[in-house]
Design a protein around this motif. Structure first.
Motif, PDB file in Angstrom:
ATOM      1  N   LEU A 287      35.974  37.422  45.159  1.00 12.75           N
ATOM      2  CA  LEU A 287      36.895  36.220  45.554  1.00 12.75           C
ATOM      3  C   LEU A 287      36.238  34.910  45.836  1.00 12.75           C
ATOM      4  N   GLN A 288      34.804  35.246  46.050  1.00 10.55           N
ATOM      5  CA  GLN A 288      34.062  33.907  46.372  1.00 10.55           C
ATOM      6  C   GLN A 288      33.831  33.176  45.113  1.00 10.55           C
ATOM      7  N   SER A 289      33.838  33.705  44.030  1.00 14.03           N
ATOM      8  CA  SER A 289      33.399  32.935  42.920  1.00 14.03           C
ATOM      9  C   SER A 289      34.352  33.182  41.681  1.00 14.03           C
ATOM     10  N   ILE A 290      35.274  34.206  41.843  1.00 13.05           N
ATOM     11  CA  ILE A 290      36.574  33.994  40.661  1.00 13.05           C
ATOM     12  C   ILE A 290      37.696  33.608  41.235  1.00 13.05           C
ATOM     13  N   SER A 291      38.589  33.462  40.447  1.00 13.65           N
ATOM     14  CA  SER A 291      40.030  33.059  40.739  1.00 13.65           C
ATOM     15  C   SER A 291      40.945  34.387  41.383  1.00 13.65           C
ATOM     16  N   SER A 292      41.947  34.028  42.237  1.00 11.03           N
ATOM     17  CA  SER A 292      42.520  35.168  42.675  1.00 11.03           C
ATOM     18  C   SER A 292      43.251  35.788  41.451  1.00 11.03           C
ATOM     19  N   SER A 293      43.966  34.856  40.618  1.00  8.71           N
ATOM     20  CA  SER A 293      44.424  35.551  39.441  1.00  8.71           C
ATOM     21  C   SER A 293      43.496  36.715  38.526  1.00  8.71           C
ATOM     22  N   MET A 294      42.527  36.280  38.452  1.00 10.87           N
ATOM     23  CA  MET A 294      41.476  37.052  37.748  1.00 10.87           C
ATOM     24  C   MET A 294      41.243  38.283  38.541  1.00 10.87           C
ATOM     25  N   SER A 295      41.043  38.223  39.777  1.00 12.84           N
ATOM     26  CA  SER A 295      40.725  39.237  40.738  1.00 12.84           C
ATOM     27  C   SER A 295      41.712  40.254  40.726  1.00 12.84           C
ATOM     28  N   ALA A 296      43.269  39.955  40.829  1.00 12.16           N
ATOM     29  CA  ALA A 296      44.187  40.655  40.666  1.00 12.16           C
ATOM     30  C   ALA A 296      44.216  41.518  39.591  1.00 12.16           C
TER      31      ALA A 296
ATOM     32  N   TRP B  14      52.236  39.481  40.254  1.00  7.89           N
ATOM     33  CA  TRP B  14      52.513  38.757  41.383  1.00  7.89           C
ATOM     34  C   TRP B  14      51.263  38.105  41.877  1.00  7.89           C
ATOM     35  N   GLY B  15      50.316  38.668  41.849  1.00 16.79           N
ATOM     36  CA  GLY B  15      48.893  37.838  42.293  1.00 16.79           C
ATOM     37  C   GLY B  15      48.737  36.723  41.297  1.00 16.79           C
ATOM     38  N   GLY B  16      48.875  36.896  39.830  1.00 20.79           N
ATOM     39  CA  GLY B  16      49.041  35.959  39.005  1.00 20.79           C
ATOM     40  C   GLY B  16      50.001  34.813  39.322  1.00 20.79           C
ATOM     41  N   ILE B  17      51.146  35.207  39.444  1.00 23.21           N
ATOM     42  CA  ILE B  17      52.121  33.962  40.051  1.00 23.21           C
ATOM     43  C   ILE B  17      51.679  33.318  41.061  1.00 23.21           C
ATOM     44  N   ALA B  18      51.036  33.918  42.192  1.00 23.11           N
ATOM     45  CA  ALA B  18      50.906  33.208  43.469  1.00 23.11           C
ATOM     46  C   ALA B  18      49.591  32.233  42.925  1.00 23.11           C
ATOM     47  N   GLY B  19      48.893  32.548  42.129  1.00 17.20           N
ATOM     48  CA  GLY B  19      47.639  31.959  42.063  1.00 17.20           C
ATOM     49  C   GLY B  19      48.170  30.634  40.920  1.00 17.20           C
ATOM     50  N   ARG B  20      48.922  30.939  40.046  1.00 12.83           N
ATOM     51  CA  ARG B  20      49.411  29.628  39.243  1.00 12.83           C
ATOM     52  C   ARG B  20      50.262  28.767  40.239  1.00 12.83           C
TER      53      ARG B  20
ATOM     54  N   ALA C  37      49.557  28.103  43.114  1.00 21.34           N
ATOM     55  CA  ALA C  37      48.385  27.292  43.943  1.00 21.34           C
ATOM     56  C   ALA C  37      47.537  26.502  42.977  1.00 21.34           C
ATOM     57  N   GLY C  38      47.842  26.612  41.743  1.00 19.23           N
ATOM     58  CA  GLY C  38      47.078  25.389  40.698  1.00 19.23           C
ATOM     59  C   GLY C  38      46.102  26.229  39.895  1.00 19.23           C
ATOM     60  N   GLU C  39      46.103  27.485  40.021  1.00 23.90           N
ATOM     61  CA  GLU C  39      45.122  28.023  39.077  1.00 23.90           C
ATOM     62  C   GLU C  39      45.717  28.267  37.773  1.00 23.90           C
ATOM     63  N   ARG C  40      44.953  28.168  36.543  1.00 20.25           N
ATOM     64  CA  ARG C  40      45.166  28.367  35.289  1.00 20.25           C
ATOM     65  C   ARG C  40      44.255  29.108  34.212  1.00 20.25           C
ATOM     66  N   LEU C  41      44.780  30.436  33.802  1.00 22.11           N
ATOM     67  CA  LEU C  41      44.069  31.091  33.123  1.00 22.11           C
ATOM     68  C   LEU C  41      43.982  30.568  31.898  1.00 22.11           C
ATOM     69  N   PRO C  42      43.023  30.580  30.857  1.00 21.19           N
ATOM     70  CA  PRO C  42      43.142  30.399  29.490  1.00 21.19           C
ATOM     71  C   PRO C  42      44.009  31.358  28.884  1.00 21.19           C
TER      72      PRO C  42
END
Length: 292
Positions: free
Chosen positions: A84-93, A246-252, A254-259
């Motif tokens: 999680l230090q180098s990837i998004s929380s959505s990707m990690s989930a 739910w992890g992806g929703i939380a990340g979104r 927070a402003g994360e955007r997966l391609p």
């Protein structure tokens, strides 16, 4: 209508989904091993407090089982937190969710139990999703260190599930839960100097987050133990499959955007997780025909 137990597990899954983003924020102020260690020692201390009457009967077998499961938890959460230090929380989930289709593969390799047809289909779908998630920005199909660490995290989580299933019938779940949480916390702190990690400067961020996640971990474990007494493992796993969503929703939020390609890969992984836990009614139908 959903039962109280099912609603409780849905709530647990929603909490799980938010922890990816919470941990990602915390490790900006602390190293991964230190944070995992403090988090699980707090959870272990709370479990011992809640189960203090049952802990008096702790056996050597339960101590060994809890330590083995705790080692798997240590590997799982340490690798996930490091990633999680180098990837998004959505990707990690979504990558972590791969532990579900990994379980039948490990059972095949370790216990010589070949996967069922639906497990194979789920594995193929999850693998296709993994390929779509690999390097979605560059199209190179390669992983960085954070993604690789999270894949090994999923493998360690699959090992944890197999260990729990192996020991479940022979131990007291309350005592083993407390032991495994403490073992995971201690192993994390012990390995800090091995990995060259030092104690962080004091911060209310990592302290309050560790306390909050420790409480959450204890509550989640208690809820799972209660709910799964009346819910089948298959039904529970299907509910747990919502964790990366739910992890992806939380990340979104927070402003994360997966391609778009990564979102397609995430969808494949979730479908693969669900499909791998389906049970075709063929066997039930054959039994009914034989009886009729």
């Amino acid at each position: 209508m959903l039962s109280r137990q099912e609603l409780a597990l849905i709530g647990v899954t929603m909490l799980w989904g938010t922890t990816f983003l919470i941990v990602q924020n915390a490790v900006a102020y602390s190293g991964p091993l230190f944070f995992v260690g403090i988090r699980f020692l707090i959870a272990g201390a709370l479990s011992i407090l809640f189960f203090r009457r049952a802990m008096a009967g702790l056996t050597r077998a339960e101590l060994g089982a809890g330590t083995a499961i705790g080692a798997a938890i240590f590997l799982s959460y340490s690798l996930q937190t490091w990633g999680l230090q180098s990837i998004s929380s959505s990707m990690s989930a979504f990558l972590t969710a791969l532990y579900v289709p990994m379980v039948p593969l490990l059972q095949w390799l370790v216990l010589r139990r070949p996967p069922r047809l639906m497990s194979w289909i789920g594995i193929v779908l999850a693998f296709a999703g993994l390929m779509l998630l690999a390097g979605p920005d560059t199209g190179a199909g390669t992983f960085g260190p954070g993604e690789v660490a999270t894949l090994f995290c999923a493998l360690a989580t699959a090992g944890e599930i197999i260990l729990i299933g192996h020991f479940a019938r022979h131990v007291d779940s309350r005592r083993v839960t407390a032991v495994q949480l403490v073992a995971a916390g201690l192993l994390s702190l012990v390995f800090m100097p091995v990995m060259g990690e030092t104690f962080p400067a004091f911060s209310w961020v990592w302290l309050l987050t560790a306390i909050g996640l420790g409480l959450m971990s204890c509550m989640i474990q208690l809820t799972m133990n209660w709910a799964q007494k009346s819910i089948s493992p298959t039904r529970a796993t299907i509910i747990y499959a919502g964790e990366p969503v739910w992890g992806g929703i939380a990340g979104r939020i927070a402003g994360e955007r997966l391609p778009a390609l990564a979102l397609a890969g995430a969808a494949f992984i979730v479908v693969g997780v669900l499909v791998s836990e389906l049970r075709p009614p063929l066997r039930r139908k054959r039994c009914a025909e034989a009886g009729g």
